[in-house]
Design a protein around this motif. Sequence first.
Motif, PDB file in Angstrom:
ATOM      1  N   GLY A 418       0.990  -1.445  -0.357  1.00  0.00           N
ATOM      2  CA  GLY A 418       0.085   0.434  -0.186  1.00  0.00           C
ATOM      3  C   GLY A 418       0.765   1.055   0.146  1.00  0.00           C
ATOM      4  O   GLY A 418       2.144   1.138   0.002  1.00  0.00           O
ATOM      5  N   VAL A 419       0.380   2.697  -0.120  1.00  0.00           N
ATOM      6  CA  VAL A 419       0.718   3.431  -0.215  1.00  0.00           C
ATOM      7  C   VAL A 419       1.251   3.988   1.224  1.00  0.00           C
ATOM      8  O   VAL A 419       2.701   5.124   1.916  1.00  0.00           O
ATOM      9  CB  VAL A 419       0.218   5.216  -0.705  1.00  0.00           C
ATOM     10  N   LYS A 420       0.491   4.280   2.305  1.00  0.00           N
ATOM     11  CA  LYS A 420       0.138   4.725   3.479  1.00  0.00           C
ATOM     12  C   LYS A 420       1.709   3.615   4.169  1.00  0.00           C
ATOM     13  O   LYS A 420       1.289   2.348   3.766  1.00  0.00           O
ATOM     14  CB  LYS A 420      -0.171   4.788   4.202  1.00  0.00           C
ATOM     15  N   PRO A 421       2.297   4.030   5.929  1.00  0.00           N
ATOM     16  CA  PRO A 421       3.451   2.749   6.043  1.00  0.00           C
ATOM     17  C   PRO A 421       2.700   1.787   6.400  1.00  0.00           C
ATOM     18  O   PRO A 421       2.869   0.886   6.254  1.00  0.00           O
ATOM     19  CB  PRO A 421       3.454   3.884   6.779  1.00  0.00           C
ATOM     20  N   LEU A 422       1.491   1.856   6.828  1.00  0.00           N
ATOM     21  CA  LEU A 422       0.639   0.817   7.280  1.00  0.00           C
ATOM     22  C   LEU A 422      -0.487   0.369   6.624  1.00  0.00           C
ATOM     23  O   LEU A 422      -1.330  -0.224   6.701  1.00  0.00           O
ATOM     24  CB  LEU A 422       0.241   0.821   8.753  1.00  0.00           C
ATOM     25  N   ALA A 423      -0.482   0.842   5.364  1.00  0.00           N
ATOM     26  CA  ALA A 423      -1.634   0.563   4.792  1.00  0.00           C
ATOM     27  C   ALA A 423      -1.857  -1.295   4.331  1.00  0.00           C
ATOM     28  O   ALA A 423      -1.114  -2.009   4.155  1.00  0.00           O
ATOM     29  CB  ALA A 423      -1.547   1.215   3.447  1.00  0.00           C
ATOM     30  N   GLY A 424      -3.101  -2.080   4.211  1.00  0.00           N
ATOM     31  CA  GLY A 424      -2.891  -3.362   4.079  1.00  0.00           C
ATOM     32  C   GLY A 424      -3.105  -3.789   5.837  1.00  0.00           C
ATOM     33  O   GLY A 424      -2.980  -4.947   5.846  1.00  0.00           O
ATOM     34  N   VAL A 425      -2.554  -3.664   7.005  1.00  0.00           N
ATOM     35  CA  VAL A 425      -2.991  -3.826   8.223  1.00  0.00           C
ATOM     36  C   VAL A 425      -3.727  -3.681   9.162  1.00  0.00           C
ATOM     37  O   VAL A 425      -4.601  -2.532   9.145  1.00  0.00           O
ATOM     38  CB  VAL A 425      -1.254  -3.119   8.598  1.00  0.00           C
ATOM     39  N   ARG A 426      -4.378  -4.687   9.543  1.00  0.00           N
ATOM     40  CA  ARG A 426      -5.372  -4.764  10.391  1.00  0.00           C
ATOM     41  C   ARG A 426      -5.522  -4.839  11.570  1.00  0.00           C
ATOM     42  O   ARG A 426      -4.711  -5.907  11.471  1.00  0.00           O
ATOM     43  CB  ARG A 426      -6.653  -5.647   8.806  1.00  0.00           C
ATOM     44  N   VAL A 427      -5.758  -4.079  11.802  1.00  0.00           N
ATOM     45  CA  VAL A 427      -5.406  -3.769  13.802  1.00  0.00           C
ATOM     46  C   VAL A 427      -7.662  -4.069  14.168  1.00  0.00           C
ATOM     47  O   VAL A 427      -8.038  -2.840  14.072  1.00  0.00           O
ATOM     48  CB  VAL A 427      -5.422  -2.604  14.210  1.00  0.00           C
ATOM     49  N   VAL A 428      -7.282  -5.547  15.254  1.00  0.00           N
ATOM     50  CA  VAL A 428      -8.467  -5.917  15.877  1.00  0.00           C
ATOM     51  C   VAL A 428      -8.158  -4.483  17.691  1.00  0.00           C
ATOM     52  O   VAL A 428      -7.255  -5.044  18.230  1.00  0.00           O
ATOM     53  CB  VAL A 428      -8.648  -6.968  15.788  1.00  0.00           C
ATOM     54  N   GLU A 429      -9.440  -3.693  17.681  1.00  0.00           N
ATOM     55  CA  GLU A 429      -8.649  -2.979  18.928  1.00  0.00           C
ATOM     56  C   GLU A 429     -10.258  -3.938  20.432  1.00  0.00           C
ATOM     57  O   GLU A 429     -10.769  -3.281  19.912  1.00  0.00           O
ATOM     58  CB  GLU A 429      -9.120  -1.871  19.060  1.00  0.00           C
ATOM     59  N   PHE A 430      -9.489  -4.023  21.049  1.00  0.00           N
ATOM     60  CA  PHE A 430     -10.090  -4.029  22.637  1.00  0.00           C
ATOM     61  C   PHE A 430      -9.747  -3.527  23.825  1.00  0.00           C
ATOM     62  O   PHE A 430      -8.947  -3.842  24.282  1.00  0.00           O
ATOM     63  CB  PHE A 430     -10.571  -5.688  23.020  1.00  0.00           C
ATOM     64  N   THR A 431      -9.956  -1.839  23.894  1.00  0.00           N
ATOM     65  CA  THR A 431      -9.384  -1.312  24.191  1.00  0.00           C
ATOM     66  C   THR A 431     -10.438  -0.121  25.429  1.00  0.00           C
ATOM     67  O   THR A 431     -10.902   0.068  24.807  1.00  0.00           O
ATOM     68  CB  THR A 431      -7.854   0.242  24.122  1.00  0.00           C
ATOM     69  N   ILE A 432      -9.556   0.249  26.428  1.00  0.00           N
ATOM     70  CA  ILE A 432     -10.618   1.666  27.308  1.00  0.00           C
ATOM     71  C   ILE A 432      -9.356   2.582  27.534  1.00  0.00           C
ATOM     72  O   ILE A 432      -8.452   2.123  27.377  1.00  0.00           O
ATOM     73  CB  ILE A 432     -11.471   0.778  28.341  1.00  0.00           C
ATOM     74  N   ALA A 433     -10.318   3.958  28.142  1.00  0.00           N
ATOM     75  CA  ALA A 433      -9.123   4.984  28.563  1.00  0.00           C
ATOM     76  C   ALA A 433      -8.724   5.531  27.619  1.00  0.00           C
ATOM     77  O   ALA A 433      -8.815   6.026  26.569  1.00  0.00           O
ATOM     78  CB  ALA A 433      -8.956   4.152  29.617  1.00  0.00           C
ATOM     79  N   TRP A 434      -7.429   4.901  28.419  1.00  0.00           N
ATOM     80  CA  TRP A 434      -6.347   5.983  27.639  1.00  0.00           C
ATOM     81  C   TRP A 434      -4.894   5.177  26.846  1.00  0.00           C
ATOM     82  O   TRP A 434      -4.879   5.773  25.366  1.00  0.00           O
ATOM     83  CB  TRP A 434      -6.113   7.477  28.059  1.00  0.00           C
ATOM     84  N   ALA A 435      -4.650   4.858  27.440  1.00  0.00           N
ATOM     85  CA  ALA A 435      -3.059   4.080  26.777  1.00  0.00           C
ATOM     86  C   ALA A 435      -3.417   2.881  25.983  1.00  0.00           C
ATOM     87  O   ALA A 435      -2.606   3.417  24.184  1.00  0.00           O
ATOM     88  CB  ALA A 435      -2.336   3.169  27.690  1.00  0.00           C
ATOM     89  N   GLY A 436      -4.252   2.184  25.536  1.00  0.00           N
ATOM     90  CA  GLY A 436      -4.422   1.456  24.403  1.00  0.00           C
ATOM     91  C   GLY A 436      -5.225   2.027  23.270  1.00  0.00           C
ATOM     92  O   GLY A 436      -5.185   1.965  22.382  1.00  0.00           O
ATOM     93  N   PRO A 437      -6.192   2.824  23.181  1.00  0.00           N
ATOM     94  CA  PRO A 437      -6.583   3.701  22.673  1.00  0.00           C
ATOM     95  C   PRO A 437      -5.867   5.145  21.709  1.00  0.00           C
ATOM     96  O   PRO A 437      -5.743   4.706  20.355  1.00  0.00           O
ATOM     97  CB  PRO A 437      -7.531   4.159  22.648  1.00  0.00           C
TER      98      PRO A 437
END
Length: 850
Positions: A418-437
Amino acid sequence: MRGVRVLDLSDGRAGAYCARLMAMTGAEVVVGEPPGGSELRRSRMVDTGAGPVSAAWEYLRANTASVVVDAGASLADLAAGFDAVVLDCQGDLAPVQADIAAAREAQPRLVAVAITPYGFTGPKSAWRAGPLEHWALGGHMSLNGEPDRHPLPGGGPWLTHLVGATAAIGIQAALTNAATTGDGDLVEVSALEALANAHQWSFSLYTHNGVTKRRWGNRFGEQHHPLALYECIDGWVCIAAVSVHQWEGFCIAMDQVELLAREDFYVPAVRFDHADELDEIIAAWTATKTVAEAVTALQDNQVPSGPVASLDDMLASPQLAARDYWVNLDTPPAEAAPGDSAAGAPVSVGSPLSDEMTVVTARPRVPGPPARIDGATPHFRRAPALGTDALVSATLTADAAAGDAATTRGQEPIWPEGVKPLAGVRVVEFTIAWAGPLVCRMLGDLGADVIKIEHPTARGLAMPPAEKIVAERGNWEWGQLPGPLSRNGIFLNNDPGDDWFNRLGHWNKMNRSKRGLCLDLKAPGGREVLSRLVATADIVVNNYSPRGVRSAGITPAELREMNPAIVTLDMSGFGATGPDAERISWGPVLDAASGLASTTGYPDSGPYKQGIAFPDVVGGLHGTVIALAALWQHWRTSNPVAVDLSQLETAIAVAGDQFAEASMRRTGTPPPPRRGARSPDAAPAGVYRCRGDDAWLALTVTDDEAWKALAGALDDPTCGQHWATEAARQADHDTIDAMIERWTLTRDKHAAAAELQAAGISASAVMTIADIVNDDHSTARGLMVDHARPDGQPQLFPGLPFRFDTTPTALSPAPTLGQHNNPILTELGYTAAEIAALYDTTTIAQAPSD
């Protein structure tokens, strides 16, 4: 990041911390030094009895090599053969820009990171700043300390280290882009923008409500109470009762169940408005308890809490010992033969200090890696002697090759497309508050497809019914602190609207550049949705407790059953192992537990917490570095990678040289006193009152020449020649402070800073959030960006914490609740009828459940 060679030509803490993180993630780092050696070698000197040792050098330069640099050599020549170069510069930046341009022309794949106080452009681009001024210019100092005393910096140069961590993320992103495009880049990192990024809701409170966040001593301002430090019989404890069940547990632990009859006290901001009343009750209770008794009673009732630990406490921590966190560097510099490299000496990880060294120890005990990356064995070496690159570089390269041979299966690296550094990378996020987000937001800003999983009730926790919020609004005016019912929402114009759950200012700040899937994992079909999604993902990120990870069914083992090649990042408060692993934590609890709060305060005070949940941003930035390193390892080897990150350990990492210094103190020597805003390495350094209400200036005299410049600017007849040396100025600091404040009291803080900067002195007004947003330099740099929703609702937040010349980025507004349910499920193969059935069972939703 194995296979990457970094040349570090910086001589400041930000650049050194950036390079340290790169080395700790597997890169080969070579430090270029002048013939007399880096100034950092002479910082935080400790007399161990076996000769002076620099705690700063030992910590920040571990795992690196040293080469003496010819002052006449060009950057293009020096950078030849390296993938990245680190520069930490201030003052006249034009020559640096020209050198970088020439080096990039000679080596198109080169990634150059330039760390500056204010960036290459704008009215303040030539201004200087050191660690104290970083606390002032980034808006953090204005939030720390007592409202009727001078604002406080943290107890160490931690913000400067966070600027370095931000630079490491920029390097990693640019290197990833270079791996896919062949093009290098210039990564411009200004301390101002990096530190604006290091706030939770301070900016949102101002841009959405017109309220300038202020300092509240040891209370967590405006939103929550109790979230504060309290004195016990034998020390201090941090208590964080935020949610409904934590408040209930807190009242039970204190045997104050009658407080549960106060229905209004179930709202955290109402409790803050009654903090004086509550603190009398709480302080009376803690005054009868030891720290251990208080923490046990609170934790037994599921209330986040912990001791305000000292540095020595953490060096002896059973939790850190169980996790083999500390690294003992076993060969003191005095034992290295002339010409030999102390950097190549072996080390012991997690082993106890020698019992025979009862008087002094010359063995610095320093923090280990910021996280445990499965399959990546750290290679610890003592900070190098001057100019030993030939020996050390060969050793590092051999180790890197051996590590690759042990983990790779022989195929070509699988870089993202892809064009952007992480294009094509999929992240699944389970986070709350601040650090993880924050981790996932930064991955999204860099082009990853971040899918945030939310329970239908996730945004509604602790929020009263919308009709009560509307009724409370009344005659509210811009610039007025909203009422306690709506205060935690930080709604634009204090208006919750019909969809209040989509207008939460702090949530929208932390969750830009993501897509949203509102999914109840435990509802019918929820597990199947998760399984299909993880099968398409590259990395799963969570910041739950280990108990929460197990409850959600997202342990690394379970996720590998869904996707055998998955990368997982678990970033809990205390880590996944050890006796404290199951403890509940919030950022301020980790601030206390890490030892940071114990070093912060006035010379005549007890410990102080930071005005923000500081360990959250520390964990978030380090988590981003580690996420990118884990992905890099996966791309090189195609193997799955599991990461166990402890936010406690990342908080300790930003104070690593202070822990090294503590480990080298003579047995029985008390820790150094809290210094307020003074510095052990420079004098004068401090915070001085200016003309106007709560107006302050921070300045640091870095050397004797800077003192001459300050003496000239002050034009005070009492400014004598006997203060020509730093030792003399340290001895007479009080007198000098009084002289400086006579001068600053006659001036506006911004004008005073400009006057001193023109004389070449490192100085900054203590900037409030309003100052930063409205500053001409911020406007010229475009610091604030508008993430307007499709309906035109403005969403003003700080933008990216770094700038690229060529590497593309991808910022977009935060998703509404469940905004992307249908497109994501369609991508996973669900039919329209199947999606409708998931809505019918409330497995997915677009509004909070009743």
